[in-house]
Design a protein around this motif. Structure first.
Motif, mmCIF file in Angstrom:
data_model
loop_
_atom_site.group_PDB
_atom_site.id
_atom_site.type_symbol
_atom_site.label_atom_id
_atom_site.label_comp_id
_atom_site.label_asym_id
_atom_site.label_seq_id
_atom_site.Cartn_x
_atom_site.Cartn_y
_atom_site.Cartn_z
ATOM 1 N N TYR C 484 0.830 -1.200 0.000
ATOM 2 C CA TYR C 484 0.000 0.000 0.000
ATOM 3 C C TYR C 484 0.868 1.253 0.000
ATOM 4 O O TYR C 484 0.665 2.179 -0.788
ATOM 5 C CB TYR C 484 -0.915 -0.026 1.229
ATOM 6 N N TRP C 485 1.894 1.265 0.885
ATOM 7 C CA TRP C 485 2.770 2.434 0.964
ATOM 8 C C TRP C 485 3.579 2.632 -0.311
ATOM 9 O O TRP C 485 3.752 3.750 -0.779
ATOM 10 C CB TRP C 485 3.697 2.344 2.181
ATOM 11 N N VAL C 486 4.043 1.506 -0.870
ATOM 12 C CA VAL C 486 4.829 1.613 -2.100
ATOM 13 C C VAL C 486 3.993 2.244 -3.208
ATOM 14 O O VAL C 486 4.425 3.181 -3.882
ATOM 15 C CB VAL C 486 5.360 0.220 -2.537
ATOM 16 N N THR C 487 2.763 1.772 -3.367
ATOM 17 C CA THR C 487 1.940 2.342 -4.448
ATOM 18 C C THR C 487 1.617 3.804 -4.189
ATOM 19 O O THR C 487 1.582 4.604 -5.104
ATOM 20 C CB THR C 487 0.613 1.568 -4.624
ATOM 21 N N ARG C 488 1.376 4.137 -2.918
ATOM 22 C CA ARG C 488 1.074 5.541 -2.610
ATOM 23 C C ARG C 488 2.250 6.435 -2.972
ATOM 24 O O ARG C 488 2.085 7.523 -3.498
ATOM 25 C CB ARG C 488 0.730 5.711 -1.124
ATOM 26 N N LYS C 489 3.440 5.937 -2.647
ATOM 27 C CA LYS C 489 4.646 6.714 -2.952
ATOM 28 C C LYS C 489 4.791 6.901 -4.461
ATOM 29 O O LYS C 489 5.039 8.003 -4.943
ATOM 30 C CB LYS C 489 5.880 5.980 -2.394
ATOM 31 N N GLU C 490 4.561 5.769 -5.182
ATOM 32 C CA GLU C 490 4.652 5.854 -6.644
ATOM 33 C C GLU C 490 3.664 6.872 -7.196
ATOM 34 O O GLU C 490 4.001 7.677 -8.063
ATOM 35 C CB GLU C 490 4.370 4.478 -7.267
ATOM 36 N N GLU C 491 2.433 6.840 -6.637
ATOM 37 C CA GLU C 491 1.412 7.777 -7.080
ATOM 38 C C GLU C 491 1.835 9.208 -6.808
ATOM 39 O O GLU C 491 1.657 10.102 -7.635
ATOM 40 C CB GLU C 491 0.087 7.494 -6.373
ATOM 41 N N ALA C 492 2.396 9.424 -5.596
ATOM 42 C CA ALA C 492 2.817 10.763 -5.205
ATOM 43 C C ALA C 492 3.905 11.272 -6.146
ATOM 44 O O ALA C 492 3.929 12.447 -6.523
ATOM 45 C CB ALA C 492 3.324 10.755 -3.761
ATOM 46 N N LEU C 493 4.802 10.359 -6.542
ATOM 47 C CA LEU C 493 5.874 10.756 -7.451
ATOM 48 C C LEU C 493 5.333 11.065 -8.842
ATOM 49 O O LEU C 493 5.770 12.000 -9.499
ATOM 50 C CB LEU C 493 6.931 9.650 -7.535
ATOM 51 N N ALA C 494 4.365 10.270 -9.240
ATOM 52 C CA ALA C 494 3.792 10.481 -10.561
ATOM 53 C C ALA C 494 2.850 11.671 -10.534
ATOM 54 O O ALA C 494 3.020 12.704 -10.932
ATOM 55 C CB ALA C 494 2.970 9.264 -10.979
#
Lengths: 178, 330, 494
Positions: C484-494
């Motif tokens: 969950y955290w990994v995807t959130r981070k990816e989303e935040a970066l994108a």
């Protein structure tokens, strides 16, 4: 239809701002959860006279689930307010739907839900299927032959081959005897 | 269940039509009963024990009388289907229902039943009885009913059942109230789920139906302490009745079993009852029926007609009292 | 060796082969009719077996069981109408595949995964029955409790785009599952004094309502789109593609076998656990739920891996693991046989004759399944304007037939509206279903454990099995949170 992120038809016209599907959904669900926890659970879940342990209470699981809905929908609301989701273009087929199409579907649904016993399996099947065909504006005559053929064949299949009884229709029964 | 919805939507015209049709129906009934197929309602889902027994009986019955169509109408114990039968109406002169302990237990524990379990029905015949057996796991320290009761007085034991309001559960509650012991009821959903906990000794005792536990008694995984019927069972020679084994502990009047019998609406034609009873007598005397019973550890039903009604009345009294004692009455 | 000839003498009869073929065929067809389930088919076929030979009778029922398991997935893939709760998992990727014009590939994937899982399950039944039965006997309420906790963690992986919404849906499912008379005290819960609700909400109306009806509502809430011809000509499944999925299928089969050997857990849980595992280990995680063949394979493997394995506790212990095996138990008893250790001692030849028949049924499923695909995939070519009203009719008849009750029709339509709202708001229906199925199991076993231990909480950690499932639960949760955290981070970066 996939379960991917979709947007209310109404909101698709406007920019996704503070009031986006997530914040609205979160708000509605948290109000519902509060009603559930403080009205429905105490009034509609009876407690037994004697309980060996609080974990055994009939109210335990509904309350646990209710609190989960409350907390999660607050989270969803906050999430929606702080970080509005990206707006997706609504399907072009969703705009300008003739009202008649939706009304006919509704009528067909009511026919099945309320008059199934009275009209019988065949009767309600024929009527509702005809209404739904009309709703799609089907023109060819042979298609409407299906309206009769299918309910009759399927009903007979259920009753005689699968041994599953379906109602014959109380309305017809009482009419035929007069 | 449908009637309620129906009455709301049906217009007055519809009622007149229905009334007219009923009178016509009455006139047309000069012929001898049966004038139509018999509908035999099973108040439980297809595939259960009640369903299985009923279908076999129906199969044999239609060789004697006329076509018998079996219908499953499960819901709220057996009270949904029973309520429908009680309301009568069209076709109720050819409708039968396979009643079982749920008929009397349901009436004792379900809230605001809309029928009277005795007055609204005609009682045709008790067809099959299946004894319950008091069984303990093989690891249990108790070998007799007396030892078990002594044990239950020292510490709190537990009994399993196939669900609240089942004959298995109520037998346990009856045992509790008669012996003045305090046991915890551990409900499962169906005997299949209850068995592993009993075999492994997680629960201390159960008053299970004979066919469920019989193979495990034979293979030595369960110990049979007593049978719950008034007379010992031929399937478990040497196992006493709970009455004998529990003498001195207040169990002298203990009797429960899973009984199955046909009931009908109170205004069922008398001629039909006579014919049905005669046909059932033939069915129950047949070799096929006699060979079928042992597969379920079952015995042929004993009572019929008024005796059957009295039996129901006494069952009802017994379970109401037990339900009251166990705080199950809603 | 004389045993062998006895077994063959018992097994090799025209009746047995006919029974298997007829059973599988009936199972596939009935399972594929919306609203009719394998359970219903087995129950309705039971009276016909009264007059048959014992082996023939049981093979017929087993054939229906296996056919029904597969048949349910046909309609799940083609018209989003799961024939059984387990095929609700197949639908997650199967229906999108069909919509993309790959109906044939989805159906073939489902068929071959089913058959492979079925064979693995049968082999487990034949060779490890006594061993697996021991595990089953060691499963008391606390062990079940942790197994259910672990199963609940799969909600995260079927939540679609939003984990929060998925969890909300699951909680709603749990709340609805508590409607009815309380299992321990018999008090009324959320029944509002309505008789139809006392026995809990019926399952089939909920299942059809949640998945099939929203499609129909949605169709009439939009303008008619031109019909796209898709399926029959669609690409089939190549051996190479299937080989790529074989690992998932085998893993799913083993999950199915273990879950199946533990009575009372069921094919649905197995299908979803298998699906969740496949998604977790797949390099194409993001394609799951959008038409990923491996998702179909995982779901069907888990689902059918259960079929043979549920016969393990039935045959070796006399304990039925689900409603269907309870009915088959009835069939045994009708013929004067009592499943359990005694059966193996007294009727060993019969047991082996049954095993032969059960193995044969897997091969029969290949042929019947392929024929079914040929005829049923025509459905995918019928324009929706004609197809959907007829599907609705089937759903209505089916919902009524479950309990002979019009209340269930209303219930199904109400769940249809709910499912429609879910779709439009990005909530997934699968977590709702899982919550509805696992909620009562969670509660029942929690309460049984507390009742047995008289309130002593240490019982929850009483043995190695409990610890295994505690660790699995924790690991699964940790993995979900990390992801969950990994995807959130990816989303935040994108």
């Amino acid at each position: 239809m996939e379960n991917s992120e979709q947007i209310f038809v109404e909101s698709s016209e406007s920019q996704c701002g503070r009031w986006n599907p997530n914040s609205i959904l979160g708000g509605v669900f948290s109000i519902l959860a509060l009603c559930f926890l403080y009205y429905v659970v105490p009034t509609h879940i009876e407690l037994p006279y004697h309980m060996q342990h609080p974990l055994l209470s009939p109210q335990f699981l509904p309350q646990l689930a209710g609190w989960m809905v409350l907390v999660l929908s607050l989270l969803l609301m906050i999430d929606g307010l702080l970080k509005p989701p990206k707006r997706e273009a609504a399907d072009e087929y969703r705009r300008g739907v003739p009202v008649l199409r939706q009304v006919l579907m509704l009528v067909a649904g009511i026919l099945y839900a309320v008059f199934f016993e009275q009209l019988g399996a065949i009767g309600s099947g024929v009527l509702a299927t005809a209404l739904l065909f009309l709703a799609s504006g089907l023109r060819s005559v042979w298609v409407y032959a299906l309206v009769i053929v299918f309910p009759v064949v399927v009903t007979l299949l259920f009753i005689h081959v699968l041994n599953v009884p379906l109602p014959a229709g109380t309305l017809w029964e009482s009419l035929s005897l007069i | 269940m449908i009637k309620l919805m129906k009455s709301r939507v049906k217009s007055k015209i519809m009622w007149t039509l229905a009334a007219a049709s009923l009178t016509c129906g009455g006139l047309a009934q000069a012929d001898e009963w049966p004038t139509d197929n018999i509908r035999l309602v099973v108040p439980y889902s297809a595939g259960g024990t009640t369903d299985l027994l009923t279908r076999k009986v129906a199969d044999l019955l239609q060789k004697e009388l006329t076509t018998v169509v079996v219908e499953n109408r499960p819901g709220a114990g057996s009270t949904v289907a029973t309520g429908q039968l009680a309301r009568g109406g069209r076709g109720s002169d050819h409708m039968l229902l396979m009643a079982s302990p749920g008929h009397t237990i349901g009436a004792s524990i379900y809230p605001n039943l809309r029928y009277d379990p005795v007055e609204d029905f005609t009682f045709v015949r008790n067809v099959i009885n299946i004894p319950n057996v008091m069984v303990v796991p093989v690891v249990s320290p108790y070998n007799t009913v007396a030892e078990f009761i002594e044990g239950a007085r020292e510490k709190e034991l537990s009994f399993s059942s196939s669900g609240i309001g089942s004959s298995i559960h109520m037998s346990g509650e009856l045992f509790k109230s008669m012996t003045k012991t305090n046991m915890v009821h551990v409900p499962f959903r169906g005997s299949g789920e209850a068995l592993p906990a009993l075999l492994s000794g997680d629960v201390d005792v159960s008053f299970e139906n004979m066919p469920t536990v019989y193979p495990h008694i034979k293979s030595g995984k369960l110990k049979a302490l007593a049978v719950t019927t008034a007379e010992a069972s031929e399937f478990l020679p040497g196992v006493p009745t709970i009455r004998e084994a529990g003498k001195g502990y207040g169990l002298e009047d203990f009797e429960t079993s899973a009984w199955f019998g046909l009931i009908a609406h109170k205004s069922f034609p008398e001629e039909g009852i006579d014919k049905l009873q005669a046909a059932l007598d033939k069915v129950m005397a047949s070799e096929e029926f006699k060979n079928f019973l042992p597969q379920f550890g079952a015995e042929a039903g004993r009572v019929s007609g008024d005796e059957f009604r009295q039996f129901i009345e006494s069952e009802l009294q017994k379970w109401s009292a037990v339900a009251e004692d166990a705080n199950l009455k809603r | 060796m004389e045993n062998f000839s006895e077994v063959m003498a018992l097994f090799l009869s025209v009746d047995n082969f006919l029974a298997i073929a007829a059973g599988v065929l009936v199972g596939v067809v009935v399972g594929a009719i919306p609203g009719l389930t394998a359970t219903m088919a087995v129950a309705l076929a039971l009276p016909f077996t009264f007059s048959m030979e014992p082996v023939t009778a049981i093979l017929l029922l087993v054939g229906i069981y296996k056919g029904g398991m597969y048949g349910g997935s046909i309609t799940a893939i083609l018209i989003r109408t799961p024939g059984s709760p387990a095929s609700a998992c197949t639908l997650l990727d199967g229906y999108p595949m069909a919509q993309q014009g790959n109906a044939k590939k989805a159906l073939k994937t489902a068929l071959y995964s089913s058959v492979v899982a079925d064979m693995i399950s049968n082999l487990a039944l034949i060779f490890f029955a006594s061993y697996l039965a021991k595990i089953a006997l060691n499963f008391g309420p606390p062990e079940y409790f942790w197994l259910i906790c672990f199963s609940l963690t799969i909600i995260v992986s079927v939540s679609g785009s939003s984990v929060i919404k998925g969890l909300i849906a699951a909680s709603l499912g749990i709340i609805l599952s508590t409607v009815g008379l309380d299992a321990v005290y018999g008090t009324q819960r959320l029944t509002f004094d309505n008789y139809n609700l006392m026995d809990r909400i019926s399952f089939i109306p909920l299942l059809i309502g949640l998945f099939a009806i929203p499609e129909i509502i949605d169709f009439y809430m939009t303008r008619v789109a031109p019909h796209v011809r898709t399926a029959v000509a669609g690409a089939s499944l190549s051996w190479k593609e299937f080989k790529g999925m074989l690992k998932t299928v085998v893993r799913g089969s083993f999950i199915g076998v273990i879950i199946g050997a533990i009575p009372g857990t069921g094919a649905t849980t197995a299908a979803f656990i298998s699906y969740s595992e496949a998604k977790r280990t797949s390099p194409r995680k993001d394609n799951f739920g959008k038409g990923e063949p491996e998702g179909v394979a995982a779901a069907e493997a888990g689902n059918n891996g259960v079929a043979g394995a549920t016969l393990i506790p039935l045959l070796s212990l006399g304990i039925p693991g689900d409603v269907i095996t309870a009915i088959i138990l009835g069939a045994f008893m009708i013929h004067g046989l009592t499943p359990g250790p005694v059966l193996f001692q007294e009727n060993l030849t019969l047991v082996y004759a049954l095993f032969c028949g059960i193995m044969i049924s897997s091969f029969v499923l290949v042929f019947v399944g392929n024929a079914a695909i040929r005829y049923f995939s025509i459905i995918a070519d019928i324009p929706k304007t004609i197809l959907l009203p007829i599907v609705l009719m089937f759903c209505i008849y089916g919902a009524y037939a479950v309990n002979n009750s019009t209340f269930d029709i209303g219930l199904m339509l109400a769940f249809g509206v709910l499912g429609f709202v879910f779709n439009r708001t990005g909530m997934a229906a699968a977590p709702f279903l899982i919550g509805f199925i696992l909620g009562p199991m969670f509660e029942d076993n929690l309460r049984r454990t507390m009742l047995i231990s008289k309130g002593d909480l240490s019982i929850f950690f009483r043995g190695p099995i409990t610890w295994v499932f505690v660790l699995l639960t924790v690991a699964s949760l940790a993995f979900a949170i990390r992801r969950y955290w990994v995807t959130r981070k990816e989303e935040a970066l994108a």
